[in-house]
Design a protein around this motif. Structure first.
Motif, PDB file in Angstrom:
ATOM      1  N   UNK A  38       0.638  -1.084  -0.139  1.00  0.00           N
ATOM      2  CA  UNK A  38       0.235   0.003   0.028  1.00  0.00           C
ATOM      3  C   UNK A  38       0.941   1.331  -0.220  1.00  0.00           C
ATOM      4  N   UNK A  39       1.974   1.153   0.284  1.00  0.00           N
ATOM      5  CA  UNK A  39       2.537   2.303   1.171  1.00  0.00           C
ATOM      6  C   UNK A  39       3.625   2.708  -0.625  1.00  0.00           C
ATOM      7  N   UNK A  40       3.812   1.369  -1.622  1.00  0.00           N
ATOM      8  CA  UNK A  40       4.262   2.392  -2.941  1.00  0.00           C
ATOM      9  C   UNK A  40       3.287   2.356  -3.760  1.00  0.00           C
ATOM     10  N   UNK A  41       1.415   2.366  -3.369  1.00  0.00           N
ATOM     11  CA  UNK A  41       0.670   3.115  -4.361  1.00  0.00           C
ATOM     12  C   UNK A  41       0.589   4.509  -3.735  1.00  0.00           C
ATOM     13  N   UNK A  42       1.383   4.599  -2.998  1.00  0.00           N
ATOM     14  CA  UNK A  42       0.967   6.039  -1.820  1.00  0.00           C
ATOM     15  C   UNK A  42       2.081   7.045  -2.672  1.00  0.00           C
ATOM     16  N   UNK A  63      -6.020   5.589   2.149  1.00  0.00           N
ATOM     17  CA  UNK A  63      -4.850   6.352   1.763  1.00  0.00           C
ATOM     18  C   UNK A  63      -4.971   7.819   2.015  1.00  0.00           C
ATOM     19  N   UNK A  64      -5.676   8.259   1.997  1.00  0.00           N
ATOM     20  CA  UNK A  64      -5.645   9.212   1.921  1.00  0.00           C
ATOM     21  C   UNK A  64      -6.825  10.855   0.758  1.00  0.00           C
ATOM     22  N   UNK A  65      -7.228  11.712   0.873  1.00  0.00           N
ATOM     23  CA  UNK A  65      -8.484  12.098  -0.087  1.00  0.00           C
ATOM     24  C   UNK A  65      -7.369  13.039  -1.163  1.00  0.00           C
ATOM     25  N   UNK A  66      -6.143  13.719  -0.800  1.00  0.00           N
ATOM     26  CA  UNK A  66      -5.245  14.089  -2.072  1.00  0.00           C
ATOM     27  C   UNK A  66      -5.013  12.846  -2.795  1.00  0.00           C
ATOM     28  N   UNK A  67      -4.460  11.353  -2.143  1.00  0.00           N
ATOM     29  CA  UNK A  67      -4.146  10.071  -3.235  1.00  0.00           C
ATOM     30  C   UNK A  67      -5.900   9.701  -4.274  1.00  0.00           C
ATOM     31  N   UNK A  68      -7.140  10.168  -3.247  1.00  0.00           N
ATOM     32  CA  UNK A  68      -8.497   9.873  -3.916  1.00  0.00           C
ATOM     33  C   UNK A  68      -8.603  10.839  -5.449  1.00  0.00           C
ATOM     34  N   UNK A  69      -8.445  11.460  -5.117  1.00  0.00           N
ATOM     35  CA  UNK A  69      -8.349  12.778  -6.048  1.00  0.00           C
ATOM     36  C   UNK A  69      -7.717  13.127  -7.010  1.00  0.00           C
ATOM     37  N   UNK A 112      -7.789  13.374 -11.117  1.00  0.00           N
ATOM     38  CA  UNK A 112      -6.618  14.322 -11.440  1.00  0.00           C
ATOM     39  C   UNK A 112      -5.861  13.824 -12.423  1.00  0.00           C
ATOM     40  N   UNK A 113      -4.754  12.473 -11.852  1.00  0.00           N
ATOM     41  CA  UNK A 113      -4.043  11.754 -13.045  1.00  0.00           C
ATOM     42  C   UNK A 113      -4.723  11.758 -14.150  1.00  0.00           C
ATOM     43  N   UNK A 114      -5.750  10.847 -14.508  1.00  0.00           N
ATOM     44  CA  UNK A 114      -6.472  11.537 -15.804  1.00  0.00           C
ATOM     45  C   UNK A 114      -6.456  12.587 -16.460  1.00  0.00           C
ATOM     46  N   UNK A 115      -7.110  13.371 -16.016  1.00  0.00           N
ATOM     47  CA  UNK A 115      -7.468  14.700 -16.175  1.00  0.00           C
ATOM     48  C   UNK A 115      -5.749  15.316 -16.356  1.00  0.00           C
TER      49      UNK A 115
END
Length: 299
Positions: free
Chosen positions: A244-248, A279-285, A290-293
């Motif tokens: 999970x840490x790698x996902x972050x 994993x946090x709101x920033x990660x979820x955003x 945001x990443x795809x955008x």
């Protein structure tokens, strides 16, 4: 007999509550399927028959006609999505690419999608699709039963690397392994074409760790969340909690994918599973929009 999936009456309300809480303009789902009716009917029949690549009962949650499926995505707050098609034999890809281009022209929310197969001329028609505006490709090593290192794909990978157009690549060995699935052949492709932008479907399930390592090593590798973390998958192919840490750490290259409409549970369940990782709101955003955008220039 098709398996029935019960959809919650408040699904859209729950999804929009999440979108509003995170302050997002909506969701971008890079792994959805819109296909010619004749092709989609065969895909659904395969799932209904408990085909060997699934090996278990698999309901189609959103077994609606095309217009209803488009409306459902918009109702759920999805502002960007794809129409991923994929051939299982030679001679299909160009026809699917024409259909996908026409579909995207009629649906401005949809990324213009395209595909390919290892066959003579593949490099030429991929270059033509890119020139005509293709924004995302799909490659399905498992269903297509082909080797991604096949020499017939050299021109394809070269064109994709030069253009920077991302490819959603199903190369993991889930739900069942195929002759050419697994991370090693993908690594071989990346060693020859290190600038490729690959989106590893299903986070590479079940070889999650090996595909995370590829993401760490090659800057163009991304991962999509399709079906991962849901109870449907966790029961048999759980994501390793020690990664999970790698996902972050790699969070700016993790993208929302769902497999809509061909999922055996409600759409909101996939979102709840992602948010439920904690994993946090920033990660979820980043994952949900945001990443795809940024990747597809839809900021």
């Amino acid at each position: 007999m098709p398996v029935t999936v019960e959809l919650p009456s408040d699904e859209a309300t729950r999804v929009h509550a999440l979108i509003d809480r995170l302050g997002l303009p909506g969701l971008i789902d890079v792994h959805t399927h819109f296909m010619p009716k004749s092709v989609l009917d065969k895909v659904w029949a395969y799932f209904d028959s408990v085909g060997p690549l699934t090996g278990r009962e698999w309901g189609i949650a959103y077994r609606f006609d095309e217009a209803e499926r488009v409306a459902k995505l918009r109702e759920l707050g999805v502002v960007g999505w794809s129409s991923l098609n994929y051939p299982h034999k030679p001679g299909m890809a160009q026809w699917l690419n024409r259909w996908s281009a026409d579909f995207a022209a009629a649906q401005p929310d949809c990324l213009q999608s395209a595909t390919f197969y290892p066959e003579p001329g593949a490099g030429d028609y991929v270059a033509e699709a890119i020139a005509s505006g293709a924004e995302i490709f799909k490659a399905h090593v498992q269903v297509g039963a082909y080797d991604p290192t096949d020499d017939l794909l050299d021109g394809v990978w070269a064109s994709l690397q030069e253009s920077g157009v991302p490819v959603v690549l199903h190369a993991g060995s889930g739900p069942t392994p195929g002759e050419f699935t697994g991370p090693q052949r993908v690594r071989s492709v990346l060693e020859r074409f290190p600038g490729l932008k690959l989106i590893i479907a299903h986070l590479g399930m079940p070889e999650y760790g090996e595909f995370l390592d590829l993401c760490d090593e090659f800057a163009g590798v991304h991962l999509d969340t399709t079906m991962v973390f849901t109870q449907f998958v966790e029961n048999d192919m759980p994501f390793p909690k020690d990664r999970l840490g790698d996902l972050v750490r790699l969070g700016d290259r993790v993208l929302l994918g769902t497999d809509f409409p061909n999922i055996p549970y409600p759409y909101v369940e996939a979102l709840d599973a992602i948010v439920g990782l904690g994993l946090g709101d920033d990660w979820c955003r980043g994952v949900l929009h945001d990443n795809a955008a940024r990747l597809f220039g839809r900021v």
